[in-house]
Design an enzyme around this catalytic site. Structure first.
Site, PDB file in Angstrom:
ATOM      1  N   LYS A 206       0.835  -1.230  -0.073  1.00  0.00           N
ATOM      2  CA  LYS A 206       0.012  -0.027  -0.045  1.00  0.00           C
ATOM      3  C   LYS A 206       1.038   1.313   0.054  1.00  0.00           C
ATOM      4  O   LYS A 206       0.805   1.909  -0.728  1.00  0.00           O
ATOM      5  CB  LYS A 206      -0.991   0.126   1.119  1.00  0.00           C
ATOM      6  CG  LYS A 206      -1.879  -1.125   1.038  1.00  0.00           C
ATOM      7  CD  LYS A 206      -3.010  -0.911   2.290  1.00  0.00           C
ATOM      8  CE  LYS A 206      -2.359  -1.440   3.770  1.00  0.00           C
ATOM      9  NZ  LYS A 206      -1.819  -2.749   3.644  1.00  0.00           N
ATOM     10  N   ARG A 287      10.203  -0.164   8.971  1.00  0.00           N
ATOM     11  CA  ARG A 287      10.739  -0.558  10.265  1.00  0.00           C
ATOM     12  C   ARG A 287      12.283  -0.514  10.242  1.00  0.00           C
ATOM     13  O   ARG A 287      12.822  -0.855   9.352  1.00  0.00           O
ATOM     14  CB  ARG A 287      10.224  -1.906  10.614  1.00  0.00           C
ATOM     15  CG  ARG A 287       8.756  -1.984  10.940  1.00  0.00           C
ATOM     16  CD  ARG A 287       8.142  -1.334  12.278  1.00  0.00           C
ATOM     17  NE  ARG A 287       7.019  -1.412  12.521  1.00  0.00           N
ATOM     18  CZ  ARG A 287       6.126  -0.506  12.377  1.00  0.00           C
ATOM     19  NH1 ARG A 287       6.579   0.462  11.612  1.00  0.00           N
ATOM     20  NH2 ARG A 287       4.923  -0.319  12.649  1.00  0.00           N
ATOM     21  N   ASP A 311      12.757   7.383   9.635  1.00  0.00           N
ATOM     22  CA  ASP A 311      11.822   7.513  10.333  1.00  0.00           C
ATOM     23  C   ASP A 311      11.572   6.727  11.535  1.00  0.00           C
ATOM     24  O   ASP A 311      10.759   6.899  12.441  1.00  0.00           O
ATOM     25  CB  ASP A 311      10.396   7.659   9.609  1.00  0.00           C
ATOM     26  CG  ASP A 311       9.182   8.082  10.502  1.00  0.00           C
ATOM     27  OD1 ASP A 311       9.375   9.005  11.173  1.00  0.00           O
ATOM     28  OD2 ASP A 311       8.202   7.381  10.410  1.00  0.00           O
ATOM     29  N   GLU A 316      13.247   2.223  19.581  1.00  0.00           N
ATOM     30  CA  GLU A 316      12.440   3.307  19.679  1.00  0.00           C
ATOM     31  C   GLU A 316      12.023   3.826  20.876  1.00  0.00           C
ATOM     32  O   GLU A 316      11.586   2.885  21.616  1.00  0.00           O
ATOM     33  CB  GLU A 316      11.274   3.516  18.892  1.00  0.00           C
ATOM     34  CG  GLU A 316      11.716   3.473  17.228  1.00  0.00           C
ATOM     35  CD  GLU A 316      10.476   3.399  16.022  1.00  0.00           C
ATOM     36  OE1 GLU A 316       9.424   3.529  16.524  1.00  0.00           O
ATOM     37  OE2 GLU A 316      10.692   3.144  15.178  1.00  0.00           O
ATOM     38  N   HIS A 335       9.528   8.489  14.074  1.00  0.00           N
ATOM     39  CA  HIS A 335       8.527   7.474  13.659  1.00  0.00           C
ATOM     40  C   HIS A 335       7.112   8.526  13.411  1.00  0.00           C
ATOM     41  O   HIS A 335       6.018   8.162  14.139  1.00  0.00           O
ATOM     42  CB  HIS A 335       8.154   6.607  14.739  1.00  0.00           C
ATOM     43  CG  HIS A 335       7.250   5.463  14.154  1.00  0.00           C
ATOM     44  ND1 HIS A 335       7.736   4.165  14.728  1.00  0.00           N
ATOM     45  CD2 HIS A 335       6.461   5.209  13.142  1.00  0.00           C
ATOM     46  CE1 HIS A 335       6.858   3.174  14.135  1.00  0.00           C
ATOM     47  NE2 HIS A 335       6.131   3.982  13.165  1.00  0.00           N
TER      48      HIS A 335
HETATM   49  N1  NAD Z   1       6.437   5.152   9.480  1.00  0.00           N
HETATM   50  C1  NAD Z   1       5.240   5.010   9.770  1.00  0.00           C
HETATM   51  O1  NAD Z   1       4.740   5.448  10.527  1.00  0.00           O
HETATM   52  C2  NAD Z   1       4.520   4.073   9.043  1.00  0.00           C
HETATM   53  C3  NAD Z   1       3.221   4.238   8.681  1.00  0.00           C
HETATM   54  C4  NAD Z   1       2.700   3.159   7.942  1.00  0.00           C
HETATM   55  C5  NAD Z   1       3.322   1.971   7.606  1.00  0.00           C
HETATM   56  N2  NAD Z   1       4.587   1.834   8.106  1.00  0.00           N
HETATM   57  C6  NAD Z   1       5.304   0.459   7.678  1.00  0.00           C
HETATM   58  O2  NAD Z   1       5.584   0.589   6.494  1.00  0.00           O
HETATM   59  C7  NAD Z   1       5.483  -0.872   5.619  1.00  0.00           C
HETATM   60  C8  NAD Z   1       4.414  -1.223   4.668  1.00  0.00           C
HETATM   61  O3  NAD Z   1       3.259  -0.841   5.312  1.00  0.00           O
HETATM   62  P1  NAD Z   1       2.214  -1.247   4.022  1.00  0.00           P
HETATM   63  O4  NAD Z   1       0.811  -0.582   4.554  1.00  0.00           O
HETATM   64  O5  NAD Z   1       2.501  -0.647   2.820  1.00  0.00           O
HETATM   65  O6  NAD Z   1       1.962  -2.785   4.066  1.00  0.00           O
HETATM   66  P2  NAD Z   1       1.690  -3.860   2.866  1.00  0.00           P
HETATM   67  O7  NAD Z   1       1.148  -4.958   3.728  1.00  0.00           O
HETATM   68  O8  NAD Z   1       0.433  -3.149   2.219  1.00  0.00           O
HETATM   69  O9  NAD Z   1       2.730  -3.721   1.959  1.00  0.00           O
HETATM   70  C9  NAD Z   1       4.140  -4.352   2.353  1.00  0.00           C
HETATM   71  C10 NAD Z   1       4.512  -4.967   1.308  1.00  0.00           C
HETATM   72  O10 NAD Z   1       5.850  -5.468   1.366  1.00  0.00           O
HETATM   73  C11 NAD Z   1       6.141  -6.798   0.804  1.00  0.00           C
HETATM   74  N3  NAD Z   1       7.055  -7.730   1.238  1.00  0.00           N
HETATM   75  C12 NAD Z   1       6.957  -8.657   2.145  1.00  0.00           C
HETATM   76  N4  NAD Z   1       8.045  -9.149   2.222  1.00  0.00           N
HETATM   77  C13 NAD Z   1       8.981  -8.466   1.292  1.00  0.00           C
HETATM   78  C14 NAD Z   1      10.232  -8.903   1.051  1.00  0.00           C
HETATM   79  N5  NAD Z   1      11.181  -9.645   1.692  1.00  0.00           N
HETATM   80  N6  NAD Z   1      10.828  -8.069   0.084  1.00  0.00           N
HETATM   81  C15 NAD Z   1       9.980  -7.069  -0.400  1.00  0.00           C
HETATM   82  N7  NAD Z   1       8.827  -6.959  -0.169  1.00  0.00           N
HETATM   83  C16 NAD Z   1       8.332  -7.472   0.696  1.00  0.00           C
HETATM   84  C17 NAD Z   1       4.770  -7.456   0.645  1.00  0.00           C
HETATM   85  O11 NAD Z   1       4.643  -8.125  -0.383  1.00  0.00           O
HETATM   86  C18 NAD Z   1       3.725  -6.147   0.547  1.00  0.00           C
HETATM   87  O12 NAD Z   1       3.425  -5.858  -0.757  1.00  0.00           O
HETATM   88  C19 NAD Z   1       4.951  -1.535   7.088  1.00  0.00           C
HETATM   89  O13 NAD Z   1       6.314  -1.967   7.829  1.00  0.00           O
HETATM   90  C20 NAD Z   1       4.623  -0.742   8.134  1.00  0.00           C
HETATM   91  O14 NAD Z   1       4.617  -1.263   9.313  1.00  0.00           O
HETATM   92  C21 NAD Z   1       5.256   2.436   8.557  1.00  0.00           C
HETATM   93  O1  3PG Z   2       2.874   0.799  11.123  1.00  0.00           O
HETATM   94  C1  3PG Z   2       2.309   1.701  11.356  1.00  0.00           C
HETATM   95  O2  3PG Z   2       1.130   1.669  11.231  1.00  0.00           O
HETATM   96  C2  3PG Z   2       3.064   2.959  11.479  1.00  0.00           C
HETATM   97  O3  3PG Z   2       4.347   2.589  11.854  1.00  0.00           O
HETATM   98  C3  3PG Z   2       2.409   3.824  12.332  1.00  0.00           C
HETATM   99  O4  3PG Z   2       2.804   3.678  13.842  1.00  0.00           O
HETATM  100  P1  3PG Z   2       2.068   4.432  15.134  1.00  0.00           P
HETATM  101  O5  3PG Z   2       0.739   4.144  14.981  1.00  0.00           O
HETATM  102  O6  3PG Z   2       2.833   3.985  16.063  1.00  0.00           O
HETATM  103  O7  3PG Z   2       2.176   6.133  14.407  1.00  0.00           O
END
Ligand code: NAD
Ligand code: 3PG
Length: 599
Positions: A206, A287, A311, A316, A335
């Protein structure tokens, strides 16, 4: 023993008051939630679980800040305790008084938390995407559903990724600090351009795909690596999916968007940095753990990595003296990916709806540790879900004390193609029926397989493929328990197992076979099974004993081998007969054995 004929006598009709309510509020194609209520009992368990004491308001512990709209939704249904910054010990103490827990990424929901809850905690809601801070194995073992809010912060995270990408390329954070320190270093902070550069998006889910879309708008050449993403989805936005090595070797910028899993842990390390283009720039809003942070410091020092914008961190908040954070070429944010007003309101609503739904017994569309069965499949299977649990309950009550249940065979007779019948829910409900009457364990869709395994019960499934048009998903379900003795010898089939078989008729589950005897009794209330020598007047005799005690008979059916030979009478009763009444039934001369079974 020969297969019996069946006579059915319907004494009084039962109304079917079951209702199926469906709610699918989230914009996910596989979204579903189902609850099942029957007016015969106040609140039947549903597909997921019965929450004990739902008459009282459940308590939800919100352990990290949640948007107001979500809190409002929660408060309409539950007592809400907002307690932030709890220590692990405080969380363990509080959790024993809570039915649900809502966290963001800052709270570790460990095995100790589930153990301390002593079975009360039914749902953990992760107000966000990443569930790496929740011990999923422990949640599953404790029958606790874990739900997340996977969609509401996608755009926020993608926007933060782009913000970091641009800020890093133009040294925004460093230049800002320098100006605030009274300096004016225009030559020092000359940046690099994004246009025309290659960005490798690692993890094309996503967030990754939204980052890719935006980067294309900035004129970047975007490639992506994701072993599980469909190539046509990438192609649709002009992105080429490539292998891991090609992605990291070609990229000028790498942006990480995969979950933290054992496979992605420290995916960027000394070895993989060595394969990168010299001067690559890295963004991580996924992450911290997907990068070996010590290796990144080395790669920054050696110039393989020109800059990094991070980020997220392995720990953390990171230690104050972290070499990585202090590195001149690193831009760091605490984050903040999901931290926009809009995303936090959305996440709060998404998680509050999922948690309330789960507490009501609905299976949330965002369940992380339970099978995701599409709503239409669940709707269709619903009467069979009830049948499955009741067959499990009956079968286990037929086992004689002292015989351990180890081997259970479930057979589904269906005209559906094998891959067109998802039996996971049925298997879970049979397991619930088998285990709950003989233990204090609470079994649900989340922990059924685990609980069966833990108790050493091997459940195998078999299909009988029937001819004909597959209108109903299942024609009949059989539950057989092998290598046990029975309290009711007639329940042992010709092949030596306890066997019960059931069907759904007009939406109501019926018991249609016990051992080798055909019967037909609606599975509501409780059941008396009675083997007798077939002779006139038996139904009347048993009926009158029950009538004297004011026990209402709902159904009676007699299955016999042949006229005037042995027969099994199945009697549905609304109330539990007293010991005395049961004794009187046993004393009817033609009655050879009988058993009372609670549903
Ligand atoms: N920094 C933040 O605040 C924040 C916010 C939202 C999401 N995130 C993080 O971002 C990441 C992605 O979130 P998302 O909502 O897009 O998740 P998602 O599940 O939609 O997408 C993750 C993608 O990673 C792929 N994947 C799995 N293993 C893999 C590998 N070995 N190599 C390459 N790709 C691989 C999956 O096939 C999937 O398409 C997660 O780790 C989530 O925790 C962080
Ligand atoms: O995985 C997530 O949804 C993001 O890392 C956001 O984390 P937070 O809710 O602690 O901001």
């Amino acid at each position: 023993m020969a297969t019996a004929h069946s006579q059915t006598l319907r004494i009084s009709s039962l109304s079917s008051s079951s209702s199926l309510s469906l709610s699918s509020k989230l914009p996910l194609s596989s979204a579903f939630s189902v609850s099942f209520r029957s007016s015969r009992r106040a609140s039947r368990p549903l597909v997921v679980f019965v929450s004990a004491g739902l008459d009282a308001k459940p308590t939800v512990l919100v352990a990290e800040k949640l948007g107001e709209a979500g809190l409002k939704l929660l408060k309409e249904f539950a007592n809400v305790d907002c307690s932030y910054n709890l220590s692990p010990e405080e969380l363990c103490t509080k959790i024993s008084l809570c039915d649900a827990l809502i966290v963001r990424s800052g709270t570790k929901v460990t095995r100790e938390v589930f153990e301390s809850s002593a079975g009360r905690l039914k749902v953990v809601g992760r107000a966000g995407v990443g569930i790496d801070n929740v011990d999923l194995a422990a949640a599953t073992e404790h029958g606790c559903l874990v739900v997340n809010a996977p969609t509401a912060n996608t755009v926020a995270a993608a926007e933060h990724g782009i913000a970091l990408l641009a800020a890093m390329a133009r040294n925004v954070a460093q230049a800002d600090a320098s100006v605030k320190a009274g300096k004016w270093q225009r030559n020092k902070y000359v940046g690099v351009s994004l246009v025309g550069k290659t960005l490798a998006v690692m993890g094309f889910g996503k967030v990754g795909s939204e980052v890719a879309r935006r980067a294309k708008g900035l004129g970047m050449n975007v490639i992506a690596h994701d072993p599980y993403a469909p190539a046509d989805r990438a192609r649709a936005i002009g992105v080429e999916l490539v292998g891991f090595d090609e992605a990291i070797a070609t990229a000028d910028f790498i942006s990480l968007h995969m979950p933290l899993t054992p496979a992605t842990n420290k995916m960027l390390n000394d070895e993989t940095f060595a394969k990168m283009k010299k001067g690559v720039r890295i963004v991580n809003v996924a992450r911290g753990g997907v990068i070996d942070e010590d290796a990144l410091v080395r790669a920054l020092d050696s110039g393989i990595v020109a800059q990094a914008a991070l980020d997220v961190f392995t720990v953390e908040p990171p230690p104050k003296d972290s070499k990585l954070i202090m590195h001149e070429q690193v831009t760091a944010t605490p984050h903040l990916g999901a931290s926009t007003m809009e995303a936090q309101e959305g996440v709060a609503i998404e998680i509050a709806e999922a948690v309330v739904g789960a507490l009501k017994g609905e299976l949330a569309s965002t369940a992380v540790n339970a099978p995701m069965v599409p709503s239409e499949v669940l709707t269709e299977l619903q009467p069979y879900v009830d049948l499955a649990e009741k067959l499990g309950r009956l079968a286990v009550q037929l086992v004689a004390g002292g015989s351990g249940v180890k081997t259970v065979k479930v057979t589904y007779a269906s005209a559906r193609a094998p891959d067109d019948l998802d039996t996971r829910v049925l298997r879970a409900m049979i397991t619930k029926g088998l285990i709950e009457p003989i233990s204090s364990v609470f079994v649900n869709l989340v922990n059924a397989d685990f609980t069966a395994k833990q108790r050493g019960i091997r459940i195998t499934e078999e299909r009988i493929i029937l001819d004909g048009s597959p209108e109903s998903p299942v024609e009949f379900v059989q539950v057989q328990i092998a290598n046990v003795e029975s309290r009711f010898a007639s329940a042992i089939s010709d092949s030596g197992e306890i066997k019960v078989e059931g069907r759904v008729k007009d939406g109501i589950p019926h018991l249609t076979k016990v051992g080798s005897f055909d019967v037909d009794v609606s599975l509501e209330g409780s059941i008396i099974l009675c083997r007798q020598v077939d002779q006139p007047g038996m139904i009347g005799k048993v009926g009158s004993v029950l009538g004297q005690e004011n026990v209402n008979v709902s159904f009676m059916s007699v299955g016999r081998i042949a006229p005037r030979k042995q027969a099994v009478m199945a009697i549905g009763v609304d109330e539990q007969p007293s010991k005395d009444t049961l004794k009187k039934i046993g004393e009817i001369p033609a009655v050879e054995e009988f058993v009372f079974l609670k549903l």
